[in-house]
Design a protein around this motif. Sequence first.
Motif, PDB file in Angstrom:
ATOM      1  N   HIS A 193       0.738  -1.234   0.007  1.00 25.35           N
ATOM      2  CA  HIS A 193       0.129   0.126  -0.055  1.00 25.35           C
ATOM      3  C   HIS A 193       0.882   1.339  -0.071  1.00 25.35           C
ATOM      4  N   ILE A 194       0.392   2.396  -0.468  1.00 30.99           N
ATOM      5  CA  ILE A 194       0.914   3.363  -0.414  1.00 30.99           C
ATOM      6  C   ILE A 194      -0.026   4.738   0.099  1.00 30.99           C
ATOM      7  N   PHE A 195       0.547   5.528   1.114  1.00 33.79           N
ATOM      8  CA  PHE A 195      -0.251   6.394   1.771  1.00 33.79           C
ATOM      9  C   PHE A 195       0.363   7.651   1.467  1.00 33.79           C
ATOM     10  N   ILE A 196      -0.238   8.681   1.121  1.00 31.56           N
ATOM     11  CA  ILE A 196      -0.097  10.332   0.856  1.00 31.56           C
ATOM     12  C   ILE A 196      -0.826  11.119   1.741  1.00 31.56           C
ATOM     13  N   ASN A 197       0.049  12.062   2.314  1.00 28.48           N
ATOM     14  CA  ASN A 197      -0.401  13.036   3.208  1.00 28.48           C
ATOM     15  C   ASN A 197      -1.840  13.806   2.481  1.00 28.48           C
ATOM     16  N   ALA A 198      -2.834  13.921   3.098  1.00 28.79           N
ATOM     17  CA  ALA A 198      -4.130  14.713   2.735  1.00 28.79           C
ATOM     18  C   ALA A 198      -3.981  16.075   3.436  1.00 28.79           C
ATOM     19  N   SER A 199      -3.572  17.043   2.698  1.00 33.63           N
ATOM     20  CA  SER A 199      -3.196  18.083   3.200  1.00 33.63           C
ATOM     21  C   SER A 199      -4.429  19.456   3.248  1.00 33.63           C
ATOM     22  N   ALA A 200      -4.439  20.414   4.122  1.00 33.70           N
ATOM     23  CA  ALA A 200      -5.467  21.383   4.057  1.00 33.70           C
ATOM     24  C   ALA A 200      -5.095  22.340   2.883  1.00 33.70           C
ATOM     25  N   GLN A 201      -3.576  22.570   2.739  1.00 31.03           N
ATOM     26  CA  GLN A 201      -3.244  23.466   1.955  1.00 31.03           C
ATOM     27  C   GLN A 201      -3.437  22.769   0.375  1.00 31.03           C
ATOM     28  N   GLY A 202      -3.735  21.688   0.197  1.00 30.62           N
ATOM     29  CA  GLY A 202      -3.942  21.258  -1.087  1.00 30.62           C
ATOM     30  C   GLY A 202      -2.524  20.625  -1.837  1.00 30.62           C
ATOM     31  N   THR A 203      -2.565  19.736  -2.794  1.00 32.78           N
ATOM     32  CA  THR A 203      -1.382  19.277  -3.199  1.00 32.78           C
ATOM     33  C   THR A 203      -1.603  19.142  -4.684  1.00 32.78           C
ATOM     34  N   THR A 204      -0.613  18.511  -5.481  1.00 31.61           N
ATOM     35  CA  THR A 204      -0.818  18.359  -6.945  1.00 31.61           C
ATOM     36  C   THR A 204      -2.118  17.366  -7.425  1.00 31.61           C
ATOM     37  N   TYR A 205      -2.311  16.628  -6.349  1.00 27.93           N
ATOM     38  CA  TYR A 205      -3.538  15.844  -6.553  1.00 27.93           C
ATOM     39  C   TYR A 205      -4.615  16.374  -5.530  1.00 27.93           C
ATOM     40  N   ASN A 206      -5.766  16.823  -5.793  1.00 28.12           N
ATOM     41  CA  ASN A 206      -6.661  17.308  -4.918  1.00 28.12           C
ATOM     42  C   ASN A 206      -7.964  16.992  -5.325  1.00 28.12           C
ATOM     43  N   PRO A 207      -8.229  15.741  -5.736  1.00 24.06           N
ATOM     44  CA  PRO A 207      -9.810  15.749  -6.307  1.00 24.06           C
ATOM     45  C   PRO A 207     -11.093  15.905  -5.548  1.00 24.06           C
ATOM     46  N   GLU A 208     -12.019  16.038  -6.235  1.00 25.40           N
ATOM     47  CA  GLU A 208     -13.464  16.253  -5.394  1.00 25.40           C
ATOM     48  C   GLU A 208     -13.788  14.880  -4.853  1.00 25.40           C
ATOM     49  N   LEU A 209     -14.658  14.973  -3.849  1.00 28.65           N
ATOM     50  CA  LEU A 209     -14.884  14.080  -2.987  1.00 28.65           C
ATOM     51  C   LEU A 209     -15.688  12.677  -3.760  1.00 28.65           C
ATOM     52  N   LYS A 210     -16.366  13.016  -4.845  1.00 33.93           N
ATOM     53  CA  LYS A 210     -17.317  12.109  -5.464  1.00 33.93           C
ATOM     54  C   LYS A 210     -16.249  11.328  -6.269  1.00 33.93           C
ATOM     55  N   HIS A 211     -14.941  11.612  -6.373  1.00 34.29           N
ATOM     56  CA  HIS A 211     -14.166  10.950  -7.335  1.00 34.29           C
ATOM     57  C   HIS A 211     -13.045   9.915  -6.492  1.00 34.29           C
ATOM     58  N   VAL A 212     -13.471   9.990  -4.863  1.00 32.29           N
ATOM     59  CA  VAL A 212     -12.588   9.169  -4.200  1.00 32.29           C
ATOM     60  C   VAL A 212     -13.362   8.241  -3.199  1.00 32.29           C
ATOM     61  N   GLU A 213     -12.995   7.367  -2.594  1.00 32.52           N
ATOM     62  CA  GLU A 213     -13.847   6.672  -1.546  1.00 32.52           C
ATOM     63  C   GLU A 213     -13.430   7.126  -0.272  1.00 32.52           C
ATOM     64  N   VAL A 214     -14.271   7.850   0.500  1.00 31.78           N
ATOM     65  CA  VAL A 214     -14.164   8.075   2.163  1.00 31.78           C
ATOM     66  C   VAL A 214     -14.318   7.323   3.006  1.00 31.78           C
ATOM     67  N   LEU A 215     -13.190   6.886   3.634  1.00 30.68           N
ATOM     68  CA  LEU A 215     -13.271   6.004   4.782  1.00 30.68           C
ATOM     69  C   LEU A 215     -12.902   6.733   6.212  1.00 30.68           C
ATOM     70  N   ALA A 216     -13.707   6.460   7.260  1.00 31.55           N
ATOM     71  CA  ALA A 216     -13.176   7.234   8.700  1.00 31.55           C
ATOM     72  C   ALA A 216     -13.287   6.118   9.704  1.00 31.55           C
ATOM     73  N   ASP A 217     -12.453   6.397  10.734  1.00 30.93           N
ATOM     74  CA  ASP A 217     -12.343   5.558  11.953  1.00 30.93           C
ATOM     75  C   ASP A 217     -12.151   6.421  13.101  1.00 30.93           C
TER      76      ASP A 217
END
Length: 321
Positions: free
Chosen positions: A150-174
């Motif tokens: 697996h590959i983990f990348i930091n999700a940043s509040a400042q945005g990164t080069t890859y910053n898709p809309e939520l509808k294009h990813v699957e959101v999982l929370a714990d």
Amino acid sequence: MVNVLLILLAIGAGLIWSLRDQSEYADILDHGGLSATARVYPTKSTKRISDVVAALANDDTVDDLQVQFGVNKTTSYIYEKGSVQKLPLDSGQFFSAADYNSTIPVAVVGRTAAENLYVGSNQKYLQVNGQYLSVIGVTGSDASPRLNNHIFINASAQGTTYNPELKHVEVLADTDDWTTVNSTLKRILGAHSYKHLANAKTQVNSTRDKHLGAFFTYLILLAIGLVIVAAINVWLTPAIKVAGGDRPLRNHYIFSMAGSYLPGAIIAIAIGTGIAWWRLYITNHVRLVGSAIVMLAIFIVANQLLMFWQLRRKERSREIT
């Protein structure tokens, strides 16, 4: 002899829970640090990952939370706040609070994925969408091939080069506090409901209950073992001769005998439980102690019933003769 057998059974109970805890931990690793109570939030929101991270970071009611934005089964953008499940690291470090508020994307990769990294100037890089990301840590476990890939990348509040809309990813929370967090997550994510982790498309099927049948079989065998040890204890206990009409004497004898074997049984089960606590892989110690209490209860009940049955059998035998 009875106390030695109780010590061994208590250690056996610890071994059963150790195997269960290892299975649960392996399942958490398979899901990238998400526990069995993690949730999936379907959303068609046009908000971007950075918007969600910023909102969660500024919300004081949300704590001890992990959110993963699954791109596919091998890549997740991750955000953490407070105390959450930590993944085992082979080298380096996991993301810090500063990484979740940075414009620089960095990565933590599994040990197998790390074999394909670009190395330059003593630094490892991961190529994502035509950009090279610095790898700050390598995670992995022999118990989880999926984590190793697996590959983990930091999700940043400042945005990164890859910053898709939520509808294009699957959101999982714990989190451990769904009562407080659930409504906040639905509001921020624009989600009307949630699904359980088993329904996640970017996760593998849970292996937590793969050996559930064997686990319950071990518990049943443990209970049978306690009954057998209780029978041995009754067999070794000298029985008084009680006439058919002496029920008060019989009952007094049964309860008084409990006082003779109970201290030794408590000490024996406590010793066995302590050895399991000390020597075995146990993550849920409350469950271990609870099982020790249940073991003691089974042993006491089995002793009293068997002792009562033994005396009643002898009474009937004398009545016949």
